[in-house]
Design an enzyme around this catalytic site. Structure first.
Site, short mmCIF file in Angstrom:
data_model
loop_
_atom_site.label_atom_id
_atom_site.label_comp_id
_atom_site.label_asym_id
_atom_site.label_seq_id
_atom_site.Cartn_x
_atom_site.Cartn_y
_atom_site.Cartn_z
N ASP A 482 0.86 -1.20 0.00
CA ASP A 482 0.00 0.00 0.00
C ASP A 482 0.89 1.24 0.00
O ASP A 482 1.91 1.30 0.70
CB ASP A 482 -0.90 -0.01 1.24
CG ASP A 482 -1.96 1.07 1.16
OD1 ASP A 482 -1.72 2.16 1.69
OD2 ASP A 482 -3.01 0.83 0.57
N ASP A 499 -2.12 9.43 -10.51
CA ASP A 499 -2.07 8.33 -11.49
C ASP A 499 -0.63 8.04 -11.90
O ASP A 499 -0.25 6.88 -12.08
CB ASP A 499 -2.91 8.70 -12.72
CG ASP A 499 -4.40 8.71 -12.42
OD1 ASP A 499 -4.79 8.16 -11.37
OD2 ASP A 499 -5.15 9.26 -13.24
N GLU A 526 -4.89 2.53 -4.28
CA GLU A 526 -3.43 2.54 -4.19
C GLU A 526 -2.93 1.25 -3.54
O GLU A 526 -1.86 1.22 -2.95
CB GLU A 526 -2.95 3.76 -3.39
CG GLU A 526 -3.34 3.78 -1.92
CD GLU A 526 -4.71 4.41 -1.68
OE1 GLU A 526 -5.00 4.72 -0.53
OE2 GLU A 526 -5.48 4.59 -2.63
#
Length: 623
Positions: A482, A499, A526
């Site tokens: 993460d 992005d 994410e």
């Protein structure tokens, strides 16, 4: 001194009179209590409107307070407002009251996309707001990214908002108004998105399928049918506001010309398809000459539509399109009666199109209310027509096969060659379709932004490896990764830079999963995952630390030119024999949580799974 007092009094009286609500309007435009769902559902019972001819001296009034008090407002009386094509301006007025015990937030929704000029005026005790929008202005003028028009309304308890809407358009005016809560808006939007997605997706699939058949077989009417479905889909896409929202939001001129252009394309393509499918090749007949004239008219309107005014173009093309549809319907009946058996299904399919088109046209031109219902009816008619047309083409294919069998008695060898050639064409087509399906299947397992595998592939692959591990006893490592503080990155630099960060994370993961059977996937915003077959805890920890170190050393350029690096946190769990995948995921997620809580930018090993009493007993018996 007395004269000054009189002047001041007169000025105050004039001001009060200018902003006082006319008694007639107050009676007609009753307040709707937005906190009461039943009153919101019957919004048109509380709505009044006023047509203003362009010749009137007050036609350019910017607010309702600039309109003469003597004007008579008309109640909607529960009926949806729909007006035929005219040069008049229209005012719509709604008084919205919050009778609840707490502040509330609602949207006033106008569900009709092709309107040239739309002005929302919102007056509350705390604000005055004006939104000028319409498809003559860039799409961003709507303030909310939605294909229809939305006015956000926020009211404290006991407050009343005065909403007025000034409208003008070169086409008809359909005004399906609704007052909804944000939850209701999201729910209805999701339902419409699903419906439209299925409709346009099916239309696109049929168009591509017919195009593939044309490429493989060279049969002309397959191309015309694909051409027709593409033009029809573009017309409805433009009428529904999707084209302006997604394809050319900064080009109002194209937003206005797209509707007549796509309608002209429909008229031309359906005429060409009908001529080819009904086998009207003898140019000396009246029917053939009529279809030729209709094709010329379609091409002419297609060329002229960008240069004509919207009012003239839409009326002219609509008349020509309806004429083409009706003519093709009657020509199909004539060909059916002449013995062309597959014309039967053409007529049946075209009958649904005739009814749907007439209904849709009457609603689009303001002669029938409830445009959204007629839009759904039109989509159902088109769906039925597309299915029946393709079935008609199947029937024609069947007729050709029967004719080939009849010819077999006189020319068996020739027939065999024809059958072999046709079979080869069919095999080629099926191979192409199979390849296309494989490509689509590959695309469905990849994340569009990062290029990594998606959650669907991750779950499938993990199940396969779990079964393999059960047989062989080899370990399988699951690593959940993460991004740290990712929300702050989005808030600071925007989602575009976010992005880019996700793409950089994907590149790091791919660099550090070198074995052929290793899997790197994105399964959340994410959130990423690694599957490492034949890898124990120490091996998984080495890979995770390499990923974290590589990410720290990777610099990403922000929109302002500065360079930034990201850190990651990782949780590692080893799939144990007999353990459920959900348990493995949970242990890895808990390890990830500990890594986050422990300061981030680190990897943590999961705790071993807690074995049940039955499992412990089986183990002891085995020993």
């Amino acid at each position: 001194m007395v004269r000054y007092c009189l002047l001041l009094t007169a000025l105050l009286l004039w001001t009060a009179g200018a902003y006082a609500e006319p008694s007639g309007v107050a009676q007609l435009c009753r307040k709707v209590d937005a906190s009461v769902p039943a009153q919101r559902a019957s919004l048109l019972d509380f709505t009044c409107y006023l047509p203003v001819p362009e010749s009137a001296p007050y036609w350019n009034a910017q607010t309702i307070h600039e309109l003469p008090d003597a004007l008579t407002w008309r109640p909607a009386a529960g009926h949806e407002l729909a007006f035929t094509q005219s040069e008049d301006y229209y005012w719509v007025r709604i008084n919205i009251h919050n009778g609840g015990a707490s502040p509330g937030f609602w949207y006033l929704k106008l569900d009709y996309a092709p309107l040239d000029h739309v002005e929302f005026h919102l007056d509350t005790p705390s604000e005055h707001r004006t939104i000028q929008t319409g498809d003559r202005k860039p799409f961003l003028s709507r303030e909310i990214d939605y294909r229809y028009y939305l006015l956000p309304i926020s009211l404290r308890e006991g407050e009343t908002a005065e909403v007025s809407i000034r409208l003008h358009s070169g086409g008809a005016l359909n005004l399906p108004l609704a007052l909804v809560t944000p939850d209701e808006l999201v729910s209805s939007s999701n339902q419409l998105t699903l419906t439209h997605g299925l409709f346009y997706g099916a239309l696109l699939i049929f168009a591509i399928f017919n195009l593939l058949l044309f490429v493989s077989s060279g049969t002309t009417y397959y191309f015309y049918n694909a051409f027709y479905m593409a033009g029809l889909g573009m017309f409805l896409f433009a009428m529904g506001g999707f084209a302006y929202q997604y394809l050319w939001p900064s080009n109002p001129q194209l937003a206005n010309t797209a509707i007549p252009i796509s309608m002209a394309l429909c008229a031309l393509s359906m005429n060409l398809f009908g001529r080819s499918f009904l086998e009207l090749f003898n140019r000396k007949t009246f029917t053939s000459r009529l279809l030729t004239a209709q094709s010329v008219a379609g091409v002419t309107l297609l060329v002229l539509s960008p240069y004509l005014s919207y009012t003239i173009a839409i009326k002219t093309i609509a008349i020509v399109t309806l004429t083409v549809i009706c003519n093709l319907f009657f020509i199909g009946i004539m060909r059916w009666r002449a013995g062309l058996t597959h014309a039967k299904w053409y007529v049946i399919s075209w009958s649904t199109m005739v009814l749907g088109t007439i209904s849709y046209a009457l609603a689009a031109f303001g002669y029938l209310p409830d445009f959204l219902t007629h839009e759904i009816v039109m989509q159902a008619a088109i769906g039925s027509q597309v299915i029946l047309l393709n079935y008609a083409m199947v029937q024609r294919w069947r007729e050709l096969n029967l004719k080939l069998l009849e010819v077999e008695y006189s020319a068996k060898q020739k027939l065999e060659r024809q059958v072999l050639e046709r079979t080869a064409q069919l095999r080629k087509t099926m191979n192409q379709l199979e390849q296309a399906n494989r490509q689509l299947e590959a695309l469905s397992t990849r994340d569009e932004l990062t290029g990594l595998f998606n959650r669907r592939y991750l779950d499938s692959r993990l199940q396969q490896l779990a079964r393999e591990s059960q047989r062989t006893g080899h370990p399988v490592a699951l690593v959940l990764v993460d991004a740290d503080h990712f929300k702050q990155i989005n808030d600071r630099f925007g989602h575009g830079f976010g992005d880019s960060c996700l793409q950089s994370i994907a590149q790091v993961l791919e660099r550090n999963t070198c074995r052929p059977r290793d899997v790197a996937a994105r399964y959340g915003g994410e959130e990423f995952a690694l599957i490492l077959p034949d890898t124990d805890e120490s091996g998984a920890l080495r890979v995770s630390q390499a990923v974290l170190e590589d990410m720290r050393d990777t610099m990403i350029e922000a929109p302002d030119g500065s360079n930034h690096s990201l850190t990651l946190s990782a949780g590692i769990a080893i799939l144990k024999p007999g353990e459920a995948l959900s348990s493995t995921f949970e242990r890895a997620d808990q390890a990830l949580y500990r890594a986050k809580a422990g300061g981030r930018d680190r990897a943590e090993l999961a705790e071993p799974p807690i074995r049940s009493d039955a499992t412990t007993k089986r183990t002891e018996n085995a020993q």
